[in-house]
Design a protein around this motif. Structure first.
Motif, PDB file in Angstrom:
ATOM      1  N   GLU A 134      36.535  29.854 140.190  1.00  0.00           N
ATOM      2  CA  GLU A 134      35.519  28.954 140.740  1.00  0.00           C
ATOM      3  C   GLU A 134      35.514  27.588 140.051  1.00  0.00           C
ATOM      4  O   GLU A 134      34.789  26.689 140.473  1.00  0.00           O
ATOM      5  N   LEU A 135      36.297  27.440 138.996  1.00  0.00           N
ATOM      6  CA  LEU A 135      36.429  26.161 138.301  1.00  0.00           C
ATOM      7  C   LEU A 135      37.911  25.957 138.006  1.00  0.00           C
ATOM      8  O   LEU A 135      38.551  26.840 137.424  1.00  0.00           O
ATOM      9  N   PRO A 136      38.488  24.814 138.422  1.00  0.00           N
ATOM     10  CA  PRO A 136      39.908  24.566 138.137  1.00  0.00           C
ATOM     11  C   PRO A 136      40.180  24.607 136.636  1.00  0.00           C
ATOM     12  O   PRO A 136      39.391  24.083 135.839  1.00  0.00           O
ATOM     13  N   MET A 137      41.290  25.199 136.256  1.00  0.00           N
ATOM     14  CA  MET A 137      41.619  25.325 134.845  1.00  0.00           C
ATOM     15  C   MET A 137      41.765  23.967 134.173  1.00  0.00           C
ATOM     16  O   MET A 137      41.455  23.819 132.994  1.00  0.00           O
ATOM     17  N   HIS A 138      42.235  22.968 134.907  1.00  0.00           N
ATOM     18  CA  HIS A 138      42.396  21.650 134.274  1.00  0.00           C
ATOM     19  C   HIS A 138      41.038  21.047 133.930  1.00  0.00           C
ATOM     20  O   HIS A 138      40.913  20.317 132.936  1.00  0.00           O
ATOM     21  N   GLN A 139      40.005  21.360 134.716  1.00  0.00           N
ATOM     22  CA  GLN A 139      38.676  20.850 134.385  1.00  0.00           C
ATOM     23  C   GLN A 139      38.145  21.523 133.125  1.00  0.00           C
ATOM     24  O   GLN A 139      37.567  20.857 132.253  1.00  0.00           O
ATOM     25  N   LEU A 140      38.342  22.827 133.017  1.00  0.00           N
ATOM     26  CA  LEU A 140      37.924  23.516 131.801  1.00  0.00           C
ATOM     27  C   LEU A 140      38.670  22.959 130.591  1.00  0.00           C
ATOM     28  O   LEU A 140      38.073  22.775 129.526  1.00  0.00           O
ATOM     29  N   ALA A 141      39.957  22.659 130.750  1.00  0.00           N
ATOM     30  CA  ALA A 141      40.753  22.105 129.650  1.00  0.00           C
ATOM     31  C   ALA A 141      40.177  20.770 129.189  1.00  0.00           C
ATOM     32  O   ALA A 141      40.068  20.498 127.979  1.00  0.00           O
ATOM     33  N   LEU A 142      39.791  19.919 130.124  1.00  0.00           N
ATOM     34  CA  LEU A 142      39.201  18.623 129.771  1.00  0.00           C
ATOM     35  C   LEU A 142      37.897  18.811 129.004  1.00  0.00           C
ATOM     36  O   LEU A 142      37.623  18.091 128.035  1.00  0.00           O
ATOM     37  N   LEU A 143      37.098  19.767 129.449  1.00  0.00           N
ATOM     38  CA  LEU A 143      35.832  20.025 128.770  1.00  0.00           C
ATOM     39  C   LEU A 143      36.064  20.586 127.368  1.00  0.00           C
ATOM     40  O   LEU A 143      35.391  20.179 126.410  1.00  0.00           O
ATOM     41  N   GLU A 144      36.998  21.510 127.237  1.00  0.00           N
ATOM     42  CA  GLU A 144      37.319  22.069 125.916  1.00  0.00           C
ATOM     43  C   GLU A 144      37.755  20.955 124.964  1.00  0.00           C
ATOM     44  O   GLU A 144      37.334  20.926 123.798  1.00  0.00           O
ATOM     45  N   ASP A 145      38.574  20.038 125.445  1.00  0.00           N
ATOM     46  CA  ASP A 145      39.021  18.923 124.603  1.00  0.00           C
ATOM     47  C   ASP A 145      37.851  18.033 124.202  1.00  0.00           C
ATOM     48  O   ASP A 145      37.749  17.594 123.051  1.00  0.00           O
ATOM     49  N   ARG A 146      36.978  17.748 125.152  1.00  0.00           N
ATOM     50  CA  ARG A 146      35.835  16.868 124.859  1.00  0.00           C
ATOM     51  C   ARG A 146      34.926  17.507 123.812  1.00  0.00           C
ATOM     52  O   ARG A 146      34.432  16.813 122.913  1.00  0.00           O
ATOM     53  N   VAL A 147      34.713  18.802 123.924  1.00  0.00           N
ATOM     54  CA  VAL A 147      33.879  19.507 122.950  1.00  0.00           C
ATOM     55  C   VAL A 147      34.531  19.471 121.576  1.00  0.00           C
ATOM     56  O   VAL A 147      33.882  19.173 120.562  1.00  0.00           O
ATOM     57  N   ARG A 148      35.826  19.772 121.525  1.00  0.00           N
ATOM     58  CA  ARG A 148      36.523  19.818 120.235  1.00  0.00           C
ATOM     59  C   ARG A 148      36.541  18.452 119.552  1.00  0.00           C
ATOM     60  O   ARG A 148      36.303  18.358 118.334  1.00  0.00           O
ATOM     61  N   THR A 149      36.814  17.391 120.287  1.00  0.00           N
ATOM     62  CA  THR A 149      36.846  16.071 119.657  1.00  0.00           C
ATOM     63  C   THR A 149      35.446  15.652 119.201  1.00  0.00           C
ATOM     64  O   THR A 149      35.306  14.988 118.176  1.00  0.00           O
ATOM     65  N   SER A 150      34.414  16.059 119.942  1.00  0.00           N
ATOM     66  CA  SER A 150      33.041  15.775 119.520  1.00  0.00           C
ATOM     67  C   SER A 150      32.696  16.500 118.226  1.00  0.00           C
ATOM     68  O   SER A 150      31.850  16.050 117.453  1.00  0.00           O
ATOM     69  N   GLN A 151      33.349  17.623 118.008  1.00  0.00           N
ATOM     70  CA  GLN A 151      33.133  18.407 116.790  1.00  0.00           C
ATOM     71  C   GLN A 151      34.122  18.032 115.679  1.00  0.00           C
ATOM     72  O   GLN A 151      34.213  18.729 114.676  1.00  0.00           O
ATOM     73  N   LYS A 152      34.848  16.926 115.887  1.00  0.00           N
ATOM     74  CA  LYS A 152      35.837  16.437 114.902  1.00  0.00           C
ATOM     75  C   LYS A 152      36.976  17.436 114.702  1.00  0.00           C
ATOM     76  O   LYS A 152      37.550  17.541 113.611  1.00  0.00           O
ATOM     77  N   LEU A 153      37.307  18.173 115.751  1.00  0.00           N
ATOM     78  CA  LEU A 153      38.420  19.113 115.723  1.00  0.00           C
ATOM     79  C   LEU A 153      39.562  18.556 116.567  1.00  0.00           C
ATOM     80  O   LEU A 153      39.322  17.797 117.522  1.00  0.00           O
ATOM     81  N   PRO A 154      40.812  18.924 116.271  1.00  0.00           N
ATOM     82  CA  PRO A 154      41.925  18.466 117.108  1.00  0.00           C
ATOM     83  C   PRO A 154      41.830  19.083 118.498  1.00  0.00           C
ATOM     84  O   PRO A 154      41.448  20.248 118.653  1.00  0.00           O
ATOM     85  N   GLN A 155      42.154  18.292 119.494  1.00  0.00           N
ATOM     86  CA  GLN A 155      42.093  18.784 120.868  1.00  0.00           C
ATOM     87  C   GLN A 155      43.316  19.651 121.184  1.00  0.00           C
ATOM     88  O   GLN A 155      44.318  19.633 120.463  1.00  0.00           O
ATOM     89  N   LEU A 156      43.221  20.379 122.285  1.00  0.00           N
ATOM     90  CA  LEU A 156      44.294  21.304 122.666  1.00  0.00           C
ATOM     91  C   LEU A 156      45.196  20.753 123.762  1.00  0.00           C
ATOM     92  O   LEU A 156      46.386  21.071 123.815  1.00  0.00           O
ATOM     93  N   TYR A 157      44.639  19.925 124.658  1.00  0.00           N
ATOM     94  CA  TYR A 157      45.374  19.519 125.853  1.00  0.00           C
ATOM     95  C   TYR A 157      45.679  18.022 125.926  1.00  0.00           C
ATOM     96  O   TYR A 157      46.256  17.565 126.918  1.00  0.00           O
TER      97      TYR A 157
END
Length: 215
Positions: A134-157
């Motif tokens: 129900e959610l494209p995987m690329h959208q989830l990937a963008l959100l995961e990256d945004r969360v990680r960078t906000s937490q000062k963690l390296p992004q995945l995608y």
């Protein structure tokens, strides 16, 4: 999985205090979400156009104009977040199978452009939605990256960049596997992705990509 998603939604309901008027009729909800999509994108596209125009004239972006535009964007984002909270409380998450892909993308964009706390509130739900298709995987990937960078963690995608002086890719975990991870979620190779920013922000500043100048 549906039971888990229901539990996650119940947890969200407990944190929401906004109670406006939203119709759960699919057509009405689709219309409201598509309007939110336009609100989210219109001024962001204008911001990019201002940056591109300044580059073409080889001048700096008017700072007062930029600030005024982003003040407006931030206010619209807050209104959209209140709207999405109300939608989730009254109707559940607006799935693409119910309201269509564009309307469902509006919900994603609202979360993507919100505060870290707002993102974290909905991230578990969106992970489950991605598993359900129900959610494209690329959208989830963008959100995961945004969360990680906000937490000062390296992004995945590799979706998050700094555009203050050209186009600089923010730190990435396991750079060697970056394009493979991107392909797995339907994202283009990193260098092709970064080329899309050049028109607006100048040369790519990433050693693994050839330097690209705007035309």
């Amino acid at each position: 999985m549906a039971r888990l998603l229901l539990c996650l939604l119940v947890a969200v309901f407990a944190t929401v205090g906004y109670a406006g008027e939203v119709s759960c009729d699919a057509n009405a909800l689709r219309s409201d979400l598509e309007a939110a999509f336009k609100r989210d994108q219109h001024d962001r596209l204008l911001s990019r156009e201002l940056a591109a125009a300044a580059r073409n004239k080889e001048t700096a972006v008017n700072e007062s104009e930029r600030r005024a535009l982003w003040d407006k964007i931030n206010q619209l984002d807050l209104a959209n977040q209140q709207f999405l909270d109300e939608v989730v409380v009254r109707c559940g998450w607006p799935k693409s199978s119910q309201v269509g892909a564009r309307a469902a993308s509006a919900a994603f964009l609202i979360v993507q452009h919100a505060s870290l706390g707002f993102k974290l509130k909905y991230l578990p739900i969106m992970r489950e939605l991605a598993k359900e298709g129900e959610l494209p995987m690329h959208q989830l990937a963008l959100l995961e990256d945004r969360v990680r960078t906000s937490q000062k963690l390296p992004q995945l995608y590799g979706s998050q960049v700094d555009t203050k002086d050209g186009v600089t890719l923010l730190p990435v975990e396991d750079e060697a596997g970056l394009d493979k991870r991107r392909a797995q979620v339907g994202l283009p190779p990193i260098c092709k992705y970064l080329e899309g920013f050049v028109k607006f922000y100048g040369s790519i500043r990433y050693s693994k990509c050839l330097a690209t100048e705007s035309r």
